[in-house]
Design a protein around this motif. Structure first.
Motif, PDB file in Angstrom:
ATOM      1  N   PRO A 126      57.057 -59.652  31.075  1.00 11.40           N
ATOM      2  CA  PRO A 126      58.612 -59.057  31.735  1.00 11.40           C
ATOM      3  C   PRO A 126      59.073 -59.569  30.380  1.00 11.40           C
ATOM      4  N   ARG A 127      60.072 -58.622  29.954  1.00 14.02           N
ATOM      5  CA  ARG A 127      60.768 -59.194  28.792  1.00 14.02           C
ATOM      6  C   ARG A 127      61.930 -59.896  29.172  1.00 14.02           C
ATOM      7  N   SER A 128      62.450 -60.047  30.572  1.00 20.06           N
ATOM      8  CA  SER A 128      63.062 -61.296  30.456  1.00 20.06           C
ATOM      9  C   SER A 128      63.058 -62.223  31.653  1.00 20.06           C
ATOM     10  N   ILE A 129      63.075 -63.362  30.936  1.00 19.12           N
ATOM     11  CA  ILE A 129      61.948 -64.601  31.950  1.00 19.12           C
ATOM     12  C   ILE A 129      63.738 -66.091  32.301  1.00 19.12           C
ATOM     13  N   PRO A 130      63.705 -66.227  33.309  1.00 23.91           N
ATOM     14  CA  PRO A 130      64.879 -67.340  33.328  1.00 23.91           C
ATOM     15  C   PRO A 130      64.112 -68.908  32.806  1.00 23.91           C
ATOM     16  N   ILE A 131      64.918 -69.659  31.883  1.00 23.27           N
ATOM     17  CA  ILE A 131      64.381 -70.961  32.326  1.00 23.27           C
ATOM     18  C   ILE A 131      65.292 -71.788  32.313  1.00 23.27           C
ATOM     19  N   PHE A 132      64.888 -73.098  32.431  1.00 24.94           N
ATOM     20  CA  PHE A 132      65.634 -74.028  32.863  1.00 24.94           C
ATOM     21  C   PHE A 132      66.059 -75.097  31.660  1.00 24.94           C
ATOM     22  N   ILE A 133      66.576 -75.409  31.651  1.00 26.11           N
ATOM     23  CA  ILE A 133      67.068 -76.106  30.472  1.00 26.11           C
ATOM     24  C   ILE A 133      67.423 -77.988  30.753  1.00 26.11           C
ATOM     25  N   SER A 134      67.181 -78.669  29.990  1.00 25.59           N
ATOM     26  CA  SER A 134      67.075 -79.661  30.778  1.00 25.59           C
ATOM     27  C   SER A 134      67.192 -81.501  29.679  1.00 25.59           C
ATOM     28  N   THR A 135      67.883 -82.244  29.721  1.00 24.18           N
ATOM     29  CA  THR A 135      68.219 -83.309  28.533  1.00 24.18           C
ATOM     30  C   THR A 135      67.996 -84.868  29.513  1.00 24.18           C
ATOM     31  N   LEU A 136      67.311 -84.667  30.765  1.00 18.73           N
ATOM     32  CA  LEU A 136      66.719 -85.642  31.308  1.00 18.73           C
ATOM     33  C   LEU A 136      65.584 -86.100  31.210  1.00 18.73           C
ATOM     34  N   LYS A 137      65.819 -87.703  30.534  1.00 19.32           N
ATOM     35  CA  LYS A 137      64.507 -88.279  30.406  1.00 19.32           C
ATOM     36  C   LYS A 137      63.297 -87.686  31.922  1.00 19.32           C
ATOM     37  N   LYS A 138      64.034 -88.327  33.012  1.00 21.38           N
ATOM     38  CA  LYS A 138      63.335 -88.218  34.449  1.00 21.38           C
ATOM     39  C   LYS A 138      62.708 -86.592  34.472  1.00 21.38           C
ATOM     40  N   ASP A 139      62.744 -85.879  33.734  1.00 22.69           N
ATOM     41  CA  ASP A 139      62.359 -84.432  34.368  1.00 22.69           C
ATOM     42  C   ASP A 139      61.325 -84.167  33.336  1.00 22.69           C
ATOM     43  N   ILE A 140      60.724 -84.886  32.410  1.00 22.64           N
ATOM     44  CA  ILE A 140      59.844 -85.527  31.869  1.00 22.64           C
ATOM     45  C   ILE A 140      58.439 -85.673  32.702  1.00 22.64           C
ATOM     46  N   ASN A 141      57.361 -85.224  32.502  1.00 24.28           N
ATOM     47  CA  ASN A 141      56.246 -84.859  32.836  1.00 24.28           C
ATOM     48  C   ASN A 141      54.579 -85.630  31.951  1.00 24.28           C
ATOM     49  N   LEU A 142      54.702 -86.817  31.748  1.00 23.48           N
ATOM     50  CA  LEU A 142      54.467 -87.173  30.653  1.00 23.48           C
ATOM     51  C   LEU A 142      52.920 -86.175  30.612  1.00 23.48           C
ATOM     52  N   GLU A 143      51.623 -86.101  31.607  1.00 22.61           N
ATOM     53  CA  GLU A 143      51.061 -85.276  31.543  1.00 22.61           C
ATOM     54  C   GLU A 143      51.044 -83.841  31.743  1.00 22.61           C
ATOM     55  N   GLU A 144      52.064 -83.215  31.542  1.00 24.31           N
ATOM     56  CA  GLU A 144      52.463 -81.748  31.935  1.00 24.31           C
ATOM     57  C   GLU A 144      53.228 -82.244  30.026  1.00 24.31           C
ATOM     58  N   LEU A 145      53.513 -82.817  29.451  1.00 23.12           N
ATOM     59  CA  LEU A 145      54.348 -82.710  27.814  1.00 23.12           C
ATOM     60  C   LEU A 145      52.586 -83.477  26.715  1.00 23.12           C
ATOM     61  N   ARG A 146      51.510 -83.833  27.669  1.00 26.19           N
ATOM     62  CA  ARG A 146      50.063 -84.037  27.039  1.00 26.19           C
ATOM     63  C   ARG A 146      50.015 -83.033  26.712  1.00 26.19           C
ATOM     64  N   GLN A 147      49.530 -81.625  27.925  1.00 29.94           N
ATOM     65  CA  GLN A 147      48.527 -80.935  27.604  1.00 29.94           C
ATOM     66  C   GLN A 147      49.593 -79.779  26.497  1.00 29.94           C
ATOM     67  N   LEU A 148      51.071 -79.818  26.796  1.00 32.09           N
ATOM     68  CA  LEU A 148      51.828 -78.628  25.952  1.00 32.09           C
ATOM     69  C   LEU A 148      52.054 -79.240  24.233  1.00 32.09           C
ATOM     70  N   TYR A 149      51.441 -80.721  23.800  1.00 28.74           N
ATOM     71  CA  TYR A 149      51.062 -81.003  22.610  1.00 28.74           C
ATOM     72  C   TYR A 149      49.161 -80.170  22.612  1.00 28.74           C
ATOM     73  N   SER A 150      48.906 -80.333  23.711  1.00 27.03           N
ATOM     74  CA  SER A 150      47.065 -79.509  23.012  1.00 27.03           C
ATOM     75  C   SER A 150      47.417 -78.043  23.008  1.00 27.03           C
ATOM     76  N   ARG A 151      48.328 -77.683  23.953  1.00 26.33           N
ATOM     77  CA  ARG A 151      48.481 -76.157  23.897  1.00 26.33           C
ATOM     78  C   ARG A 151      49.063 -75.424  22.642  1.00 26.33           C
ATOM     79  N   CYS A 152      50.258 -76.501  22.126  1.00 23.43           N
ATOM     80  CA  CYS A 152      50.141 -75.508  21.103  1.00 23.43           C
ATOM     81  C   CYS A 152      49.900 -76.398  19.355  1.00 23.43           C
ATOM     82  N   ASP A 153      48.710 -76.886  20.008  1.00 21.87           N
ATOM     83  CA  ASP A 153      48.385 -77.386  18.354  1.00 21.87           C
ATOM     84  C   ASP A 153      48.771 -78.256  18.249  1.00 21.87           C
TER      85      ASP A 153
END
Length: 231
Positions: A33-60
């Motif tokens: 899809p050309r356009s997708i919705p995204i949700f931007i948050s500046t709240l620390k409580k919205d961060i799942n540390l396991e998902e963040l760890r996976q993002l580190y890995s996927r982004c090398d």
């Protein structure tokens, strides 16, 4: 379209829903899809540390300073401490079926038509649900430290490779450095901080220059004192 949300009694914009578009010249993503919705948050409580760890890995993304004895495996305790003590964090979420991860594409090519139909029905159901950090996937991240007087520094800017070149990275940087009206993240500019530095790799320099960064007028560069693993 932009949808901002104020949380609590203070008029602080801490969440924002908006749309991003892929570049027309991005042939690799022509089937997406050309356009997708995204949700931007500046709240620390919205961060799942396991998902963040996976993002580190996927982004090398290099995470030796957060790893156990330089193993490259993120130490969750260090990561939790780093996030809790960051002055600004920005997380970006999108619906899971919009991430188009390579491993998902490979699995789909081996699936039967029935499984694809079931997946399509699931995607249609996901499209109906409103996007939130609880049902979205973490696809972008950035954080910053500041002394609240003279300097600040941006660290760990990451966007999932399949969603790069959509402006998500610039949104994260802009939110960190400039924020939005009535947003607490404006502390980096509203407090007349003298310098905002970006800790980045050499190949990321053009990106930060496009975001308004430049070489230090004093000619300084970043040097690191790294604790020896044997120490």
């Amino acid at each position: 379209m932009v949808f901002a949300v104020c949380v609590g009694n203070a008029s602080l914009v801490s969440m924002e829903l908006r749309w991003v578009r892929r570049s027309k010249c991005d042939d690799a993503a022509s089937a997406l899809p050309r356009s997708i919705p995204i949700f931007i948050s500046t709240l620390k409580k919205d961060i799942n540390l396991e998902e963040l760890r996976q993002l580190y890995s996927r982004c090398d993304h290099s995470c030796d300073r957060l790893s156990k004895n330089g193993s490259g495996i993120v130490d969750m305790k260090k990561l939790r401490t780093a996030i809790s003590r960051s002055d600004v964090v920005v997380s970006v979420f999108c619906k899971p079926h919009h991430t188009a991860l390579v491993e998902d594409d490979e699995q789909e090519s081996l699936s039967s038509k029935q499984n694809k139909d079931e997946s399509s029905l699931g995607d249609m159901f996901q499209d109906v649900l409103p996007l939130t950090p609880s049902n979205g996937q973490l696809v972008g991240f950035g954080r910053a430290y500041s002394d609240y007087g003279l300097t600040a520094s941006i660290h760990d800017l990451m966007v999932l490779p399949s969603l790069q070149r959509m402006g998500i990275g610039k949104l994260i940087v802009n939110r960190i450095t400039r924020g939005k009206k009535n947003c607490f993240n404006r502390l980096l500019t509203s407090r007349d901080i003298y310098d905002i530095a970006a800790l980045c790799f050499e190949h990321e320099r053009p990106f930060f220059k496009a975001c308004g960064f430049a070489d230090d007028r004093m000619g300084s560069t970043t040097m690191m004192f790294t604790k020896s693993l044997e120490a």
